[in-house]
Design a protein around this motif. Structure first.
Motif, PDB file in Angstrom:
ATOM      1  N   THR A  78       8.882  82.284  73.135  1.00 54.90           N
ATOM      2  CA  THR A  78       7.981  82.304  74.299  1.00 54.90           C
ATOM      3  C   THR A  78       8.142  83.596  75.083  1.00 54.90           C
ATOM      4  O   THR A  78       8.958  83.699  75.993  1.00 54.90           O
ATOM      5  CB  THR A  78       8.273  81.108  75.215  1.00 54.90           C
ATOM      6  N   GLN A  79       7.319  84.595  74.735  1.00 56.76           N
ATOM      7  CA  GLN A  79       7.347  85.879  75.423  1.00 56.76           C
ATOM      8  C   GLN A  79       6.497  85.809  76.689  1.00 56.76           C
ATOM      9  O   GLN A  79       5.475  85.138  76.719  1.00 56.76           O
ATOM     10  CB  GLN A  79       6.822  86.973  74.496  1.00 56.76           C
ATOM     11  N   TYR A  80       6.941  86.515  77.722  1.00 51.87           N
ATOM     12  CA  TYR A  80       6.165  86.553  78.955  1.00 51.87           C
ATOM     13  C   TYR A  80       6.397  87.894  79.636  1.00 51.87           C
ATOM     14  O   TYR A  80       7.294  88.649  79.280  1.00 51.87           O
ATOM     15  CB  TYR A  80       6.548  85.406  79.895  1.00 51.87           C
ATOM     16  N   ASN A 129      12.680  98.651  87.816  1.00 53.40           N
ATOM     17  CA  ASN A 129      11.879  99.104  86.682  1.00 53.40           C
ATOM     18  C   ASN A 129      12.674  98.927  85.398  1.00 53.40           C
ATOM     19  O   ASN A 129      13.743  99.520  85.233  1.00 53.40           O
ATOM     20  CB  ASN A 129      11.487 100.581  86.855  1.00 53.40           C
ATOM     21  N   TYR A 130      12.133  98.128  84.490  1.00 50.51           N
ATOM     22  CA  TYR A 130      12.807  97.832  83.229  1.00 50.51           C
ATOM     23  C   TYR A 130      11.823  98.005  82.074  1.00 50.51           C
ATOM     24  O   TYR A 130      10.604  97.885  82.264  1.00 50.51           O
ATOM     25  CB  TYR A 130      13.343  96.401  83.236  1.00 50.51           C
ATOM     26  N   PRO A 131      12.324  98.264  80.868  1.00 57.56           N
ATOM     27  CA  PRO A 131      11.427  98.401  79.718  1.00 57.56           C
ATOM     28  C   PRO A 131      10.626  97.130  79.463  1.00 57.56           C
ATOM     29  O   PRO A 131      11.135  96.019  79.602  1.00 57.56           O
ATOM     30  CB  PRO A 131      12.392  98.666  78.554  1.00 57.56           C
ATOM     31  N   ALA A 132       9.347  97.305  79.111  1.00 58.12           N
ATOM     32  CA  ALA A 132       8.482  96.169  78.802  1.00 58.12           C
ATOM     33  C   ALA A 132       8.872  95.557  77.466  1.00 58.12           C
ATOM     34  O   ALA A 132       9.394  96.241  76.581  1.00 58.12           O
ATOM     35  CB  ALA A 132       7.027  96.610  78.764  1.00 58.12           C
ATOM     36  N   LYS A 133       8.622  94.274  77.315  1.00 59.50           N
ATOM     37  CA  LYS A 133       8.951  93.555  76.083  1.00 59.50           C
ATOM     38  C   LYS A 133       8.141  94.094  74.912  1.00 59.50           C
ATOM     39  O   LYS A 133       6.934  94.303  75.015  1.00 59.50           O
ATOM     40  CB  LYS A 133       8.663  92.065  76.262  1.00 59.50           C
ATOM     41  N   ILE A 134       8.815  94.320  73.796  1.00 61.02           N
ATOM     42  CA  ILE A 134       8.153  94.700  72.556  1.00 61.02           C
ATOM     43  C   ILE A 134       7.565  93.437  71.922  1.00 61.02           C
ATOM     44  O   ILE A 134       8.298  92.476  71.665  1.00 61.02           O
ATOM     45  CB  ILE A 134       9.150  95.367  71.589  1.00 61.02           C
ATOM     46  N   PRO A 135       6.249  93.380  71.705  1.00 61.79           N
ATOM     47  CA  PRO A 135       5.639  92.136  71.188  1.00 61.79           C
ATOM     48  C   PRO A 135       6.206  91.728  69.834  1.00 61.79           C
ATOM     49  O   PRO A 135       6.486  92.569  68.984  1.00 61.79           O
ATOM     50  CB  PRO A 135       4.150  92.491  71.078  1.00 61.79           C
ATOM     51  N   GLU A 136       6.370  90.406  69.668  1.00 58.89           N
ATOM     52  CA  GLU A 136       6.790  89.828  68.396  1.00 58.89           C
ATOM     53  C   GLU A 136       5.949  88.591  68.125  1.00 58.89           C
ATOM     54  O   GLU A 136       5.333  88.020  69.030  1.00 58.89           O
ATOM     55  CB  GLU A 136       8.273  89.417  68.441  1.00 58.89           C
ATOM     56  N   GLU A 137       5.958  88.135  66.883  1.00 55.27           N
ATOM     57  CA  GLU A 137       5.300  86.879  66.541  1.00 55.27           C
ATOM     58  C   GLU A 137       6.064  85.719  67.167  1.00 55.27           C
ATOM     59  O   GLU A 137       7.300  85.691  67.139  1.00 55.27           O
ATOM     60  CB  GLU A 137       5.239  86.696  65.024  1.00 55.27           C
ATOM     61  N   GLU A 138       5.330  84.752  67.737  1.00 58.77           N
ATOM     62  CA  GLU A 138       6.012  83.639  68.406  1.00 58.77           C
ATOM     63  C   GLU A 138       6.641  82.664  67.412  1.00 58.77           C
ATOM     64  O   GLU A 138       7.575  81.940  67.753  1.00 58.77           O
ATOM     65  CB  GLU A 138       5.049  82.883  69.322  1.00 58.77           C
ATOM     66  N   ILE A 139       6.149  82.636  66.186  1.00 56.09           N
ATOM     67  CA  ILE A 139       6.755  81.844  65.117  1.00 56.09           C
ATOM     68  C   ILE A 139       7.204  82.807  64.036  1.00 56.09           C
ATOM     69  O   ILE A 139       6.417  83.566  63.487  1.00 56.09           O
ATOM     70  CB  ILE A 139       5.762  80.812  64.527  1.00 56.09           C
TER      71      ILE A 139
END
Length: 295
Positions: free
Chosen positions: A278-280, A136-146
């Motif tokens: 490239t977030q996933y 269990n790990y923290p989820a990615k904080i969304p960012e702009e891809e550009i």
């Protein structure tokens, strides 16, 4: 989640160990290495010795069935965990607990040993945490891809450069107690891929994920994202901000080959110079609409 027990009918994975000196990167010959189950560290399963190249023979070790790592609905641990203990004349002893062995692929454990300081008896111990697809790990904080590059005073490279080294901050950006590591770029990508995907996956699946990891990393390099915020590192090991990187973890032959093949590649948009961030997500423990998923 259920844990794999060695009494289950196992498949087999492989392990190969490479030892070098941290000072001159010379191979370390005649080192003594013992292998045990992480859950039973005092019961030695294998004893190995390094050759003149600092390498051991490739050995077979029990591993859970390969189906565990290929079925996205599976909740059983898909890898077995081993403890590697190393002793070599003139060097600090080192122990790595939690080396992950997957079925059908070769785990490569690269170890760089520190020369021993006279009149000391030092021993370095590393504990490898769970794989990101199992723990269990923290989820990615969304960012702009550009990233917008119009702010005054922003430091940005004039072109995309494949670095030889990057500086990895082993924690969240604001954790001033976390250590910084200077890591070869290709070694970093191999470590992250081995921490975030399973090396048993089909070749094209591994290739797509490696490309995403490299593009994300090169975006951080190109925009000097953290240095522009006043930090002295390139990227972090926090899954909330970047990718999971683990000191001294093993990598896998199937991933290493693909990283060597693709290491200068990245994803970009037409008429946009910077690599895409490239977030996933894994698509199972963490849902992320409109993002790439790795399963």
């Amino acid at each position: 989640m259920s844990i794999f027990h060695i009494t289950d009918t196992p498949d087999w994975g492989q392990l190969k160990i490479n030892l070098t000196s941290r000072i001159h990167a010379h191979p370390i010959e005649n080192a003594r290495i013992s292998i045990s189950y992480t859950g039973v560290p005092d019961e030695t399963l294998e004893e190995l010795t390094t050759d003149s190249s600092g390498q051991t023979d490739t050995i077979n070790l029990p591993a859970p069935p390969i189906e565990y790592s290929l079925d996205e609905t599976n909740e059983l641990q898909p890898y077995s965990e081993y403890t590697i203990s190393v002793k070599a004349a003139g060097y600090e002893s080192i122990q790595i607990a939690g080396a992950e062995i997957l079925s059908t692929v070769t785990a490569i454990q690269n170890i760089s040993m520190r020369p021993l300081i006279p009149d000391t008896n030092q021993n370095s111990i590393y504990v490898i945490p769970a794989h990101t697809l199992y723990g269990n790990y923290p989820a990615k904080i969304p960012e702009e891809e550009i990233k917008p590059l119009t702010e005054s005073g922003e430091i940005v490279l004039s072109r995309v450069v494949i670095p030889e080294y990057i500086v990895v901050h082993d924690g969240s950006p604001r954790d001033s107690t976390a250590k910084n590591y200077y890591v070869r770029y290709k070694d970093y990508i191999k470590n992250v891929a081995s921490s975030e995907i399973y090396a048993t996956w089909p070749t094209n699946t591994i290739r797509a994920n490696v490309l995403a990891i490299m593009s994300f990393t090169l975006n951080r390099v190109y925009t000097e994202w953290y240095r522009n915020q006043g930090y002295d590192f390139t990227i972090t090991s926090s899954t909330a901000f970047d990718h999971k990187w683990i000191p001294e973890r093993n990598i896998y032959d199937s991933i290493s080959i693909i990283v060597d093949e693709l290491f200068a590649d990245y994803l970009a948009r037409p008429n946009v110079r910077q690599p895409i961030l490239t977030q996933y997500c894994d698509g199972r423990q963490v849902q992320c609409p409109n993002w790439m998923t790795i399963l």
